[in-house]
Motif scaffolding. Structure first.
Motif, PDB file in Angstrom:
ATOM      1  N   GLN A  63      62.161  32.060 102.919  1.00 53.46           N
ATOM      2  CA  GLN A  63      61.213  32.880 103.684  1.00 53.46           C
ATOM      3  C   GLN A  63      61.823  34.241 104.002  1.00 53.46           C
ATOM      4  O   GLN A  63      61.138  35.279 103.932  1.00 53.46           O
ATOM      5  N   SER A  64      63.097  34.251 104.365  1.00 53.26           N
ATOM      6  CA  SER A  64      63.764  35.526 104.661  1.00 53.26           C
ATOM      7  C   SER A  64      63.787  36.416 103.426  1.00 53.26           C
ATOM      8  O   SER A  64      63.581  37.640 103.514  1.00 53.26           O
ATOM      9  N   GLU A  65      64.065  35.822 102.261  1.00 56.04           N
ATOM     10  CA  GLU A  65      64.106  36.593 101.029  1.00 56.04           C
ATOM     11  C   GLU A  65      62.735  37.186 100.697  1.00 56.04           C
ATOM     12  O   GLU A  65      62.623  38.340 100.260  1.00 56.04           O
ATOM     13  N   LEU A  66      61.676  36.420 100.937  1.00 53.98           N
ATOM     14  CA  LEU A  66      60.326  36.923 100.687  1.00 53.98           C
ATOM     15  C   LEU A  66      60.000  38.113 101.579  1.00 53.98           C
ATOM     16  O   LEU A  66      59.395  39.095 101.135  1.00 53.98           O
ATOM     17  N   LEU A  67      60.397  38.039 102.841  1.00 53.14           N
ATOM     18  CA  LEU A  67      60.128  39.146 103.768  1.00 53.14           C
ATOM     19  C   LEU A  67      60.944  40.381 103.393  1.00 53.14           C
ATOM     20  O   LEU A  67      60.481  41.521 103.537  1.00 53.14           O
ATOM     21  N   ARG A  68      62.176  40.170 102.897  1.00 58.16           N
ATOM     22  CA  ARG A  68      62.985  41.325 102.479  1.00 58.16           C
ATOM     23  C   ARG A  68      62.341  42.010 101.281  1.00 58.16           C
ATOM     24  O   ARG A  68      62.295  43.243 101.189  1.00 58.16           O
ATOM     25  N   ARG A  69      61.839  41.211 100.343  1.00 56.27           N
ATOM     26  CA  ARG A  69      61.167  41.785  99.181  1.00 56.27           C
ATOM     27  C   ARG A  69      59.910  42.543  99.600  1.00 56.27           C
ATOM     28  O   ARG A  69      59.605  43.615  99.056  1.00 56.27           O
ATOM     29  N   LEU A  70      59.199  41.993 100.605  1.00 56.58           N
ATOM     30  CA  LEU A  70      58.002  42.671 101.120  1.00 56.58           C
ATOM     31  C   LEU A  70      58.384  43.992 101.772  1.00 56.58           C
ATOM     32  O   LEU A  70      57.700  45.016 101.598  1.00 56.58           O
ATOM     33  N   ALA A  71      59.490  43.986 102.511  1.00 57.73           N
ATOM     34  CA  ALA A  71      59.935  45.224 103.153  1.00 57.73           C
ATOM     35  C   ALA A  71      60.279  46.283 102.122  1.00 57.73           C
ATOM     36  O   ALA A  71      60.001  47.482 102.300  1.00 57.73           O
ATOM     37  N   VAL A  72      60.896  45.843 100.982  1.00 60.01           N
ATOM     38  CA  VAL A  72      61.236  46.797  99.929  1.00 60.01           C
ATOM     39  C   VAL A  72      59.973  47.361  99.303  1.00 60.01           C
ATOM     40  O   VAL A  72      59.837  48.568  99.073  1.00 60.01           O
ATOM     41  N   LEU A  73      59.017  46.476  99.043  1.00 60.17           N
ATOM     42  CA  LEU A  73      57.770  46.923  98.431  1.00 60.17           C
ATOM     43  C   LEU A  73      57.004  47.891  99.342  1.00 60.17           C
ATOM     44  O   LEU A  73      56.318  48.800  98.858  1.00 60.17           O
ATOM     45  N   ARG A  74      57.125  47.705 100.645  1.00 55.44           N
ATOM     46  CA  ARG A  74      56.410  48.577 101.588  1.00 55.44           C
ATOM     47  C   ARG A  74      57.274  49.727 102.091  1.00 55.44           C
ATOM     48  O   ARG A  74      56.860  50.446 102.995  1.00 55.44           O
TER      49      ARG A  74
ATOM     50  N   GLU B 286      62.450  49.113 104.666  1.00 51.85           N
ATOM     51  CA  GLU B 286      63.795  48.593 104.879  1.00 51.85           C
ATOM     52  C   GLU B 286      64.447  49.242 106.085  1.00 51.85           C
ATOM     53  O   GLU B 286      65.154  48.579 106.855  1.00 51.85           O
ATOM     54  N   ARG B 287      64.245  50.512 106.272  1.00 52.82           N
ATOM     55  CA  ARG B 287      64.768  51.241 107.433  1.00 52.82           C
ATOM     56  C   ARG B 287      63.608  52.039 108.047  1.00 52.82           C
ATOM     57  O   ARG B 287      63.497  53.245 107.827  1.00 52.82           O
ATOM     58  N   PRO B 288      62.726  51.349 108.778  1.00 45.80           N
ATOM     59  CA  PRO B 288      61.540  52.045 109.304  1.00 45.80           C
ATOM     60  C   PRO B 288      61.903  53.045 110.385  1.00 45.80           C
ATOM     61  O   PRO B 288      62.870  52.873 111.130  1.00 45.80           O
ATOM     62  N   GLU B 289      61.125  54.119 110.461  1.00 45.15           N
ATOM     63  CA  GLU B 289      61.290  55.124 111.502  1.00 45.15           C
ATOM     64  C   GLU B 289      60.591  54.635 112.775  1.00 45.15           C
ATOM     65  O   GLU B 289      59.402  54.292 112.748  1.00 45.15           O
ATOM     66  N   PRO B 290      61.285  54.553 113.918  1.00 38.39           N
ATOM     67  CA  PRO B 290      60.629  54.107 115.166  1.00 38.39           C
ATOM     68  C   PRO B 290      59.619  55.133 115.661  1.00 38.39           C
ATOM     69  O   PRO B 290      59.865  56.349 115.589  1.00 38.39           O
TER      70      PRO B 290
END
Length: 374
Positions: free
Chosen positions: A336-347, A350-354
């Motif tokens: 599940q963690s790996e899936l969310l990391r891949r989703l973060a990369v696709l979107r 990975e380092r969102p601006e607050p």
């Protein structure tokens, strides 16, 4: 001074009801028509004692050591023998209207107030409930006239049915005629020679009754429902007062009421909020489907029209407002963690601006505080 408490056989802290009851009991046995000439003087003493102790102002004077019936003992210090300022006032201004005639025995009863607890479902749709009340009802033995069956009231021999007596007193103005309620009949103009054994001459008794109350939809805590002529029956079998039923609504485990609208919180998984879904919600009207659009945000409100509380004054109902709370997973396995990391990369997250949002507490925040007891 003459001990009026001893004459009536009551304690010095006796209530007005106890004094009245003691006087009635003694007056029935000592009345000249019953006891003859032998009891006449004793009857006068009893009547004089009741005249003082049944009047709040006169009783206060007597308790302070002043006999209001004695020469110079009237209220205000007295302006002459047996005559005071109150007597003068009653003489020139009518004595509060008490000399108009005999007081009717049958008088309207008091209104009564009882409380009824209902739940949210009953407040929403209305309900018919049975309510037990302890109240005064007409005496079934005498029918409300206060007399023993087979007997009737008798015209008072002291006031001859007028309900009041007149006396001449001396004042600084000279001799003045005053009028006061008859102490022998309490101003009724009639006496009850043989009181009913069931109600002691009052014409009413205490009883428990069961009433049916129609609670309309839309009532809330503090709402009062009036039941005309269902209160206390009056003395002498007089007409009953009204009964008021005050509503108290019990809190619901799920729904919070605000006016005629209902509010609840719906927890949904993060994936359901992101992808959208159709959920089933248990409401007061049964199961209802809620269509969550893709990208549903925390705090978003889904309104179900007409599923709130019925309007008390008017037709229709309020709404049901469902506040969406998005659940963020706290325990993820490796996959599940790996899936969310891949989703973060696709979107590209990975380092969102607050980004800071404006601070403005909404309806959901206030309701959440209410749920948590803050």
């Amino acid at each position: 001074m003459t001990d009026y408490y001893e004459i009536l056989g009551v304690e010095r802290d006796a209530t007005p009801e106890q004094i009245k009851k003691a006087y009635r009991k003694m007056a029935r046995t000592l009345h000249p028509d019953v006891a003859g000439a032998e009891g006449e003087e004793k009857f006068k003493d009893v009547a004089r004692a009741y005249e003082v102790l049944s009047n709040r102002e006169k009783r206060e004077q007597y308790d302070m050591g002043v006999d209001p019936t004695a020469p110079g003992g009237s209220a205000g210090g007295g302006y002459g023998q047996g005559f005071g300022f109150q007597d003068i006032f009653e003489t020139f201004f009518g004595g509060g209207g008490q000399a108009a005639g005999p007081v009717p025995r049958a008088r309207r009863g008091q209104d009564a107030l009882v409380r009824m607890d209902i739940d949210l479902v009953e407040a929403t749709f209305g309900v018919k409930r049975e309510l037990q009340v302890d109240t005064a009802v007409v005496c079934g033995t005498c029918g409300g006239n206060g007399c023993r069956p087979g007997t009737d009231v008798r015209t008072c021999d002291v006031c001859h049915g007028r309900g009041n007596v007149q006396r001449v007193a001396r004042s600084f103005l000279g001799q003045v005629m005053t009028t006061a309620p008859c102490a022998a009949c309490q101003g009724f103009g009639t006496v009850i020679p043989e009181p009913c054994a069931e109600c002691s001459g009052d014409g009413r008794v205490r009883s428990r009754r069961t009433l049916t109350v129609n609670v309309p939809a839309g009532v809330d805590t503090g709402t009062r429902i009036k039941l005309s002529a269902q209160g206390e029956v009056g003395p002498g079998g007089g007409p009953a007062g009204d009964l008021y039923v005050e509503i108290r609504e019990k809190p619901h485990d799920v729904f919070v009421r605000r006016g005629d609208d209902l509010h609840c919180t719906l927890d949904v998984p993060m994936t359901a909020a992101a992808l959208g879904t159709v959920l089933e919600l248990a409401t007061l009207d049964g199961a209802q489907e809620i269509d969550l659009r893709p990208g549903t945000q925390p705090g978003q409100i889904v309104t179900l029209k007409g599923l709130g509380v019925g309007h008390l004054h008017g037709t229709g109902r309020g709404d049901l407002n469902v506040h969406v709370e998005v659940q963020v997973p706290t325990a993820l396995d490796d996959e599940q963690s790996e899936l969310l990391r891949r989703l973060a990369v696709l979107r590209d997250e990975e380092r969102p601006e607050p980004r800071l949002a404006a601070a403005h507490p909404g309806v959901f925040s206030r309701l959440k505080d209410k749920f948590s007891g803050r």
